[in-house]
Structure formats: structure tokens, C-alpha cells
Design an enzyme around this catalytic site. Structure first.
Site, short mmCIF file in Angstrom:
data_model
loop_
_atom_site.label_atom_id
_atom_site.label_comp_id
_atom_site.label_asym_id
_atom_site.label_seq_id
_atom_site.Cartn_x
_atom_site.Cartn_y
_atom_site.Cartn_z
CG HIS A 131 34.58 27.55 44.67
ND1 HIS A 131 33.84 27.49 43.95
CD2 HIS A 131 33.83 28.02 45.61
CE1 HIS A 131 31.75 27.63 44.24
NE2 HIS A 131 32.64 27.64 45.57
CG ASN A 203 27.94 29.89 44.46
OD1 ASN A 203 28.92 29.26 43.34
ND2 ASN A 203 27.68 29.59 45.19
CG HIS A 395 38.51 40.68 45.37
ND1 HIS A 395 37.79 39.74 46.25
CD2 HIS A 395 38.83 41.72 46.03
CE1 HIS A 395 37.03 41.21 47.09
NE2 HIS A 395 38.46 42.15 46.86
CE1 TYR A 418 36.31 34.14 45.96
CE2 TYR A 418 35.24 35.17 48.46
CZ TYR A 418 34.85 34.38 46.83
OH TYR A 418 33.70 33.54 46.81
C1 HEM Z 1 27.19 33.79 47.66
C2 HEM Z 1 27.93 33.06 48.47
C3 HEM Z 1 29.30 32.75 48.06
C4 HEM Z 1 28.98 32.70 46.24
C5 HEM Z 1 28.81 32.66 45.46
C6 HEM Z 1 30.78 31.93 46.58
C7 HEM Z 1 30.61 31.52 45.21
C8 HEM Z 1 32.36 31.00 44.33
C9 HEM Z 1 33.34 30.86 43.46
C10 HEM Z 1 32.38 30.90 42.17
C11 HEM Z 1 34.36 30.63 43.71
C12 HEM Z 1 35.28 30.20 42.50
C13 HEM Z 1 36.11 30.93 41.85
C14 HEM Z 1 37.07 30.79 40.70
O1 HEM Z 1 36.59 30.17 40.20
O2 HEM Z 1 37.82 30.66 40.90
C15 HEM Z 1 34.76 30.71 45.51
C16 HEM Z 1 36.00 30.53 45.58
C17 HEM Z 1 36.22 30.60 47.13
N1 HEM Z 1 35.13 31.60 47.95
FE1 HEM Z 1 33.23 32.23 47.96
N2 HEM Z 1 30.93 31.72 47.68
C18 HEM Z 1 30.58 32.51 48.13
C19 HEM Z 1 30.55 32.55 49.68
C20 HEM Z 1 32.31 33.11 49.91
C21 HEM Z 1 32.24 33.41 51.58
C22 HEM Z 1 31.66 33.35 52.57
C23 HEM Z 1 33.76 33.07 52.03
C24 HEM Z 1 34.53 33.43 53.36
C25 HEM Z 1 34.51 33.98 54.05
C26 HEM Z 1 34.56 32.71 50.28
C27 HEM Z 1 35.58 32.44 50.17
C28 HEM Z 1 35.83 31.57 49.03
C29 HEM Z 1 37.02 31.52 49.22
C30 HEM Z 1 38.76 31.38 49.48
C31 HEM Z 1 37.70 30.94 47.30
C32 HEM Z 1 38.63 30.40 46.46
C33 HEM Z 1 39.10 31.36 45.88
C34 HEM Z 1 40.12 31.33 45.15
O3 HEM Z 1 41.58 30.34 45.81
O4 HEM Z 1 40.89 31.82 44.37
N3 HEM Z 1 32.67 32.64 49.64
N4 HEM Z 1 33.64 31.48 45.61
#
Ligand code: HEM
Length: 753
Positions: A131, A203, A395, A418
Site C-alpha cells: 500500500h 479494502n 492499525h 502494523y
Molecule cells: C483483510 C485483509 C487486509 C486488508 C483489508 C488490509 C488493508 C490494508 C490497508 C488499507 C493498508 C494501507 C494503510 C495505509 O493507508 O497506510 C495496509 C497496509 C499494510 N498492511 Fe494490510 N491489509 C490486509 C491484510 C494484511 C495482512 C494479513 C498483513 C500482515 C500479516 C498486512 C500487513 C500490512 C502492512 C505491513 C501494511 C503497511 C502498514 C504501514 O506501513 O503503515 N495486511 N493494509
């Protein structure tokens, strides 16, 4: 002086300059950089910084520990009229380093040079691991009160207004990648509630590729560019992605959403949002319910065509970002209703046979209606992209009392991920103190020290229990709005690395989605699978994916197989007997046209009075008119926004033609490769190209006066969605009517059933 107000000298400069600029008509089209038009001469009279643009907002000026301050948000911006060092010492020169003579070496003692270069050297921080590409905006959430029966969350109580910051994103691409790529979009909302921050990190698709967070690095490694050549950027059309999803068939449902029009939204404003996981709500009485969160856009769900998406990748890679900010600047504030599907909290955690802990499954709206609980309005753009959009940290564990997590194994892993990633991305453990992340509730957390600590904690006893700080901080109870970990019973069970058997069904809901699509949407899905798999190098991967398509639907499989030149395999699982969910289709309804863009082709011989009226009426209708003319500057007394050289059809939702401009002097094939040749055409070939593309992309087209001749020359008169009218007003009315359905789908009768 109040730094939020421009100094007198600036006001005068603004006034003089604005008198000079050509675009004196109001309202003006959005997108002007800066809050005052520039003068031709470099301004030299010292004055305070210009104020932000009127539509720009910034994080509230809270202290690092959440207390309100009485300072304007501009207090966080640069101050004073004079250039200074980071320590506030005024400088007389920043264009020359301190040298031993004008031709001599630079002196190490030049502290200003070193400070300036050192800070610049460290301007970049790691982009998000996923993202990375996104755009954020401020807004407000107003609760209807309809959720009060199921949750004690204060921000959902009737009439309660809560400030929010929303960040939309793509998943796969780097920070500088194009907006319009085929991908899932993030839809993350930070509610600054007075009971603590609530982040709904969702999402634009209601399901996910994997059922367990331990697979997240795998799906992301597969989707990201190949590690050897680092290509392709921000694409799923490559071997590693299809290798993974065809081997890991639980990914098929989400992949089908990505291959549908949902993967290429027209705008962030026309996307639905989903919390994906099932959450657990708890009300004042302690009763619990399971719930799924939905965002419903007021403008309806609307997507680009694939050709538009590809063209925009080159013409305007910032298309979604620009669209979001222009809409807010134009006053067409993007809006969504937050809705919840409320589901009984049973020990099985299923609904109508659907496992609510499986994030690859939806609950069709026809089975459990989405109940509106409040409205989100985005009404301010960020003042500083880095400070706000880049530094915001969401988060899934940021929860207010009344909302709790479930055992969805994907959600459970996210609860770790997060904060862990933000420790690196934002350089230490104190990122919650960055202005955009500061809670709007008092913070007394006993967390201390660390890199970039901005709070000045008092006292000597950051531990509990203590007597030296008088026992502060004290635990809160229900009456003091304490967060409630719902005491759910955890069944006695062996420790295993396994999914429940109900997670094994990977195809029935993909089939449900496919069968819920209209014919034109199915055609798009077939085309995108054929494109993406056609971009893969290895036959084996294509064949393997065709097997999954056969298990979703034989016709889908057969059509894609034809395009790939491969035989269509037989299904290896019985085809699921599912009831389609009409709510999943984005075709067949009508929506408001606010914030949409209408291109208007004019030349000096056009009916300029009519154009004046149309331009005013477009603004009046909450849309943006962009005048496209043979040259920049003015046509009559109308300001031109695009020329035949700079404008392209993909920027507009509809096209109006007020004139039939002859080939302009710069319409030379060799000088403008998109123009083709002028041969014997009497209309500028780039205008014909505009019409052809708008027609091909099923956009409404209207013409009056001389403009009708262009339609004739483009051979599109008497086709669906092409209007010839007696006046500009008539043409606009007809075109706006057509835009309500988003596109003129009748132009392309679908060939699949
Ligand atoms: C339903 C499943 C998921 C959705 C809807 C989702 C949604 C999102 C969204 C919207 C962001 C962007 C946040 C922003 O705008 O800063 C994000 C970032 C991220 N997501 Fe997810 N995600 C999902 C699953 C996962 C999973 C399973 C993991 C890890 C085990 C994960 C790890 C991350 C990480 C590491 C970031 C970057 C956050 C940052 O650097 O601030 N996500 N996710």
C-alpha cells in the site's frame, strides 16, 4: 501576528496578481497550485508565509498526549518572513556555499550548507511495504444512532460528529507507481474518537487472497515485481502472481474481484469499502453481535474501462489522487455511508452456512442487509502530503470500547504486523505522537522515552501500582468508557497448524460473484483474465489457472482458454449451486453526477454565449467543466483549460462539442503522434480522436451548433448515448441524464450471456 492570515503585503500582491490573470471567471476549475496566483516578477518584499489553500486541512494541533491546544493548525507550519536555520537564526544567503575565495574550496565550517544538505540527505523514509502508493484526505463522520443497540462505541451514538482521516491506496506498486493499475485498493479510515482512535483498515473488496496471515508475505512476494529484474511494477499480470494464486486456490475469489471492474475504479469516490473481517460488537448491556463493515459511496460504484486505465497510466498517473483533491476543492465532497451487517454471535460463528471467520467469504447483502449507521464526508485536502498521508499509521488493533476482534486468523496476524512495520517505517516507537496520528482523547500510557519522544512526561512513577505519583494513572471501568475485551470462551483444542474444514471451499463464492455479474461485466472479466494470463511466460501456469476457472464457471474458462489458445479443462469439483447476489453488480442503477468532469470543445467561431451558459450550468450542477480549445489562454472571454495538444479523452466523463475546429497549426502528424494525419479532414484530427475515444469508452457525447458536424465526421451520430441538441443547455441536460448511469452500456451489447 496570526500566522493563519496572510500579511497585508501578500493580500495586496494577491489582489494585483489576480487582477492580471486571465481566469477571472468564478468559480474556477480546481487544481491551482498554492493559495495565491504568482506574479511574473519574483516577490521580494518580506511577508509571512502564505496561508494554505482554502480547501486544505491539517491535523488538529493536539499535544503529543492528546490535549487540545488553542493554536491554529498553521502553527505547525513554517513561521515568519525570513529564511532561517533550523535553530531560527536568520540567513542572508542560501545560494552560495562558504568558500575560500569565489574560486576556492568549500569550507567545512559552513554549518548552513551542512545542515541543509544533511537534512535533504535524510528526507526519504522507507515506503510502506505494501500500500505504498496512496492519497489521504480529512473529513467528518456523523453517526445516525442506528448502531446504538449493538455497540457501546460512543462515536456511533446519534448525531455524534467525529473527525477522520482517510487514506486510499493501491497494494502492489511503489510510492511513485500509477494510480490506475489493476489492483485492490486500500480504504483506511482513522476515526479520532473521544474514547481513543478507531482505525477501520479495509479494502475496496470484501474478501482477501489468503485465510491466514502467515501467508501474507507469500502473496505479496508473488505479486511484487520479480526479484531478479524488478519488473513488472504495480501489476499482477506476471508469472509469480499467477503461479501463487493458481497453486493456492483460496486466492481465487479475491483474484476474481481483482479481474473484475472493481480492480480499476474510476475514482476513490466511486469505490465501496469493506472491513473484510467479521468483528465483534458489544453494547451497553454486554450483549454481543458479529458484524461486517461496509462503506457505500453516494456516487455509486463506478470503474474505468481497461483501455482508459492503461491510457491514464501514461497520460495522468496521478489520476485518482488528482480526482480526489479536485473534487474536494470544487466542493463536491466525497461521501460514503458506513453500514454494518449484523449477524448473531453464535458459538459456530457461521451465518447461513458461511464461516464468518473465513476472510475469503462474503455474506450476500440479500441474506443480511447492510444497515446504514452514519455518513463520512471528506471535506479537506492535506496541507502537507508527507506530514499527513505518508506519516499516518493505521492499525487494526486501534479499537474503541464496543468494537472487538474475532479469531479470523488473517485479522489475528494483522494485529501484530502494523505496529511492527511502523516501528521501522516511522523510525521508532513514538509515531503515535506525529501530528496526524495524535489521538483526540487524553493519553496516559506509561510508555516512555524512545527515539523522537515529543511528550514531556512528568512524575517519577510510570508503573502500576504506584504511590509516588499518587496512584496515577488509574484503571477505568465501564462507566469510564474502558475498552472491553469481550470474554469469549476459547474452546479447549489441540495446538495445530491447520484451518477448519469449512475453509476448504475455494470456488463456490467465486462462482457466486461471477453469476452475479451483468453480461458486460462478465466480458470485462474474461478480457482481463485473458490479458493477465496472456502476459505470463509459462504455459504450465496458464493451464493451472484455467483449471481454477473451470471450477468457477465453464464459460468463463472456455472464453479465456480461447484467447490463450489452450484447451479448456473440465471442472475437478462439482459446480456450486449458488444464488446470485445482484448487489455485487455495478451496472443498472443511476447515481448523482457530482464532481464529474465534462470536456467542452470550443473554438473562436463556436457559440460562445452558449458555452458560457453551459460552463455555468456544469458548475451549478456540482461538476467541473474543462474547456478544450485549439490553443491555450482565452477563447473569447473564456479561459481554456486544455488544448488539443494537452487534453485527452480519458480525463473526461462526458464530452460536449460547441464547435468544429479546423486543424490547428500544430496538428501535424510528425509533431504530434497522437494526431494521426490531417489528410483531407476539415476538423482537427485530435478532436476526432477525442470523440472516437469517448465513444469507445461508452461515454455520453453531446453537440450543438457547429459541434454536430464533428459527430457526423466521426460517424457516430444516431448511435446510443450521442446527443445532438438545439442548444448547449439542451445538450448538457441530455448528457447529464446519460451520465447518471455512469456509462452508455447500450453502445456495446454484450456477447456473453
Ligand atoms: C483483510 C485483509 C487486509 C486488508 C483489508 C488490509 C488493508 C490494508 C490497508 C488499507 C493498508 C494501507 C494503510 C495505509 O493507508 O497506510 C495496509 C497496509 C499494510 N498492511 Fe494490510 N491489509 C490486509 C491484510 C494484511 C495482512 C494479513 C498483513 C500482515 C500479516 C498486512 C500487513 C500490512 C502492512 C505491513 C501494511 C503497511 C502498514 C504501514 O506501513 O503503515 N495486511 N493494509
Amino acid at each position: 501576528m496570526d500566522s493563519s492570515k496572510p500579511a497585508k503585503a501578500v493580500k495586496n500582491a494577491v489582489k494585483t496578481a489576480s487582477e492580471k490573470i486571465a481566469d477571472v471567471l468564478t468559480p474556477t476549475v480546481p487544481g491551482a497550485p498554492g493559495s495565491a496566483p504568482p506574479t511574473v516578477e519574483e516577490p521580494t518584499a518580506p511577508h509571512d508565509p502564505l496561508p494554505p489553500k482554502s480547501e486544505q486541512g491539517a491535523p488538529q494541533t493536539r499535544t503529543p498526549t492528546g490535549a487540545e491546544t488553542d493554536t491554529p493548525t498553521t502553527a505547525n507550519g513554517q513561521q515568519g518572513a525570513y529564511l532561517t536555520t533550523a535553530q531560527g537564526a536568520r540567513l542572508r544567503d542560501t545560494d552560495h556555499s562558504l568558500k575560500a575565495g569565489s574560486r576556492g574550496p568549500t569550507l567545512l565550517q559552513d554549518h548552513h550548507l551542512r545542515e541543509k544538505i544533511t537534512h535533504f540527505d535524510h528526507e526519504r523514509i522507507p515506503e510502506r511495504v505494501v500500500h505504498a502508493r496512496g492519497a489521504g484526505a480529512h473529513g467528518v463522520f456523523t453517526a445516525y444512532g442506528t448502531a446504538e443497540g449493538v455497540t457501546r462505541a460512543g462515536f456511533l451514538k446519534k448525531g455524534r460528529e467525529t473527525e477522520v482521516f482517510v487514506r486510499f491506496s493501491t497494494v502492489l506498486g511503489s510510492r511513485g507507481s500509477a494510480d490506475t493499475v489493476r489492483d485492490t485498493r486500500g480504504f483506511a479510515t482513522k476515526f479520532y474518537t473521544d474514547e481513543g482512535t478507531f482505525d477501520l483498515v479495509g479494502n475496496n473488496m470484501p474478501v482477501f487472497f489468503i485465510q491466514d496471515a502467515i501467508k501474507f508475505p507469500d502473496i505479496i512476494h508473488a505479486g511484487k515485481p520479480h526479484p531478479d529484474r524488478e519488473i513488472p511494477q504495480a501489476q499482477s499480470a506476471h508469472d509469480t502472481f499467477w503461479d501463487f494464486v493458481s497453486l493456492h486456490t483460496e486466492a481465487q475469489h479475491h483474484t476474481l474481484w481483482n479481474m473484475s471492474d472493481r480492480g480499476i475504479p474510476r475514482s476513490y469516490r466511486t469505490m465501496e469499502g469493506f472491513g473484510v473481517h467479521t468483528f465483534r460488537l458489544v453494547n451497553e448491556a454486554g450483549d454481543t453481535a458479529l458484524a461486517k463493515f461496509h462503506w457505500k459511496p453516494t456516487l455509486g460504484v463506478h470503474s474505468l474501462t481497461w483501455e482508459e486505465a492503461q491510457m491514464l497510466g501514461g497520460m495522468d498517473p496521478d489520476f485518482h489522487r488528482r480526482d480526489l483533491y479536485d473534487a474536494i476543492e470544487a466542493g463536491a465532497f466525497p461521501e460514503w455511508e458506513l453500514g454494518i451487517q449484523v449477524l448473531p454471535d453464535t458459538p459456530e460463528e457461521t451465518f447461513d452456512g458461511i464461516d464468518l471467520l473465513d476472510p475469503t467469504k462474503i455474506v450476500p447483502e440479500e441474506l443480511a442487509p447492510v444497515q446504514p449507521v452514519g455518513k463520512l464526508t471528506l471535506n479537506r485536502t492535506p496541507t502537507n502530503f508527507f506530514a499527513e498521508t505518508e506519516q499516518v499509521a493505521f492499525h487494526v488493533g486501534h479499537l474503541p470500547p464496543g468494537i472487538d476482534v474475532t479469531n479470523d486468523p488473517l485479522l489475528q496476524g494483522r494485529l501484530f504486523s502494523y505496529v511492527d512495520t511502523q516501528l521501522t517505517r516511522l523510525g521508532g516507537p513514538n509515531f503515535a505522537q506525529i501530528p496526524i496520528n495524535r489521538p483526540h482523547a487524553p493519553v496516559n500510557d506509561m510508555l516512555r522515552d524512545g527515539f523522537h519522544q515529543q511528550a514531556v512526561h512528568a512524575g517519577v512513577a510510570p508503573y502500576r501500582p504506584n504511590s509516588l505519583d499518587g496512584g496515577n494513572p488509574f484503571p477505568a471501568g465501564d462507566d469510564e468508557h474502558a475498552f472491553l475485551d469481550v470474554p469469549v470462551t476459547v474452546a479447549e483444542a489441540p495446538k495445530v497448524r491447520a484451518n477448519p474444514a469449512s475453509f476448504d471451499d475455494h470456488f463456490s463464492q467465486a462462482r457466486l460473484f461471477w453469476l452475479s455479474m451483468s453480461p458486460v461485466e462478465r466480458e470485462h472479466i474474461i478480457r482481463s483474465y485473458t490479458f493477465e494470463l496472456g502476459k505470463c511466460y509459462h504455459q504450465a501456469i496458464k493451464e493451472r489457472q484455467l483449471q481454477s476457472l473451470a471450477n468457477i464457471d465453464p464459460e468463463l474458462c472456455a472464453q479465456v482458454a480461447t484467447g490463450l489458445g489452450l484447451p479448456a479443462p473440465e471442472p475437478t469439483v462439482p459446480l456450486a449451486d449458488v444464488t446470485p447476489s445482484p448487489a455485487l453488480s455495478q451496472v443498472g442503477r443511476e447515481w448523482p453526477t457530482d464532481g464529474r468532469t465534462i470536456g467542452i470543445v470550443v473554438d473562436p467561431d463556436s457559440d460562445l454565449d452558449g458555452v458560457h451558459q453551459v460552463r455555468a450550468a456544469v458548475f451549478e450542477a456540482g461538476m467541473v467543466p474543462l474547456l478544450i480549445a485549439p490553443h491555450g489562454g482565452m477563447v473569447g472571454d473564456l479561459p481554456v483549460q486544455r488544448t488539443f495538444a494537452t487534453g485527452r479523452s480519458v480525463e473526461f466523463d462526458a464530452l460536449l462539442l460547441a464547435g468544429a475546429p479546423a486543424p490547428a497549426p500544430d496538428a501535424i502528424g510528425a509533431r504530434d503522434d497522437k494526431a494521426g494525419t490531417t489528410d483531407t479532414k476539415t476538423v482537427d484530427p485530435r478532436v476526432l480522436l477525442l470523440v472516437e475515444e469517448c465513444w469507445r469508452h461508452a461515454k455520453a457525447i453531446g453537440a450543438w451548433d457547429d459541434g454536430v458536424a464533428v459527430l457526423r465526421q466521426a460517424r457516430v451520430t444516431d448511435t446510443p448515448g450521442v446527443v445532438t441538441a438545439g442548444s448547449g443547455a439542451e445538450a448538457l441536460t441530455a448528457v447529464q441524464g446519460l451520465m447518471a448511469a455512469h456509462r452508455v452500456w447500450d453502445r456495446f451489447p454484450a456477447t456473453v450471456a
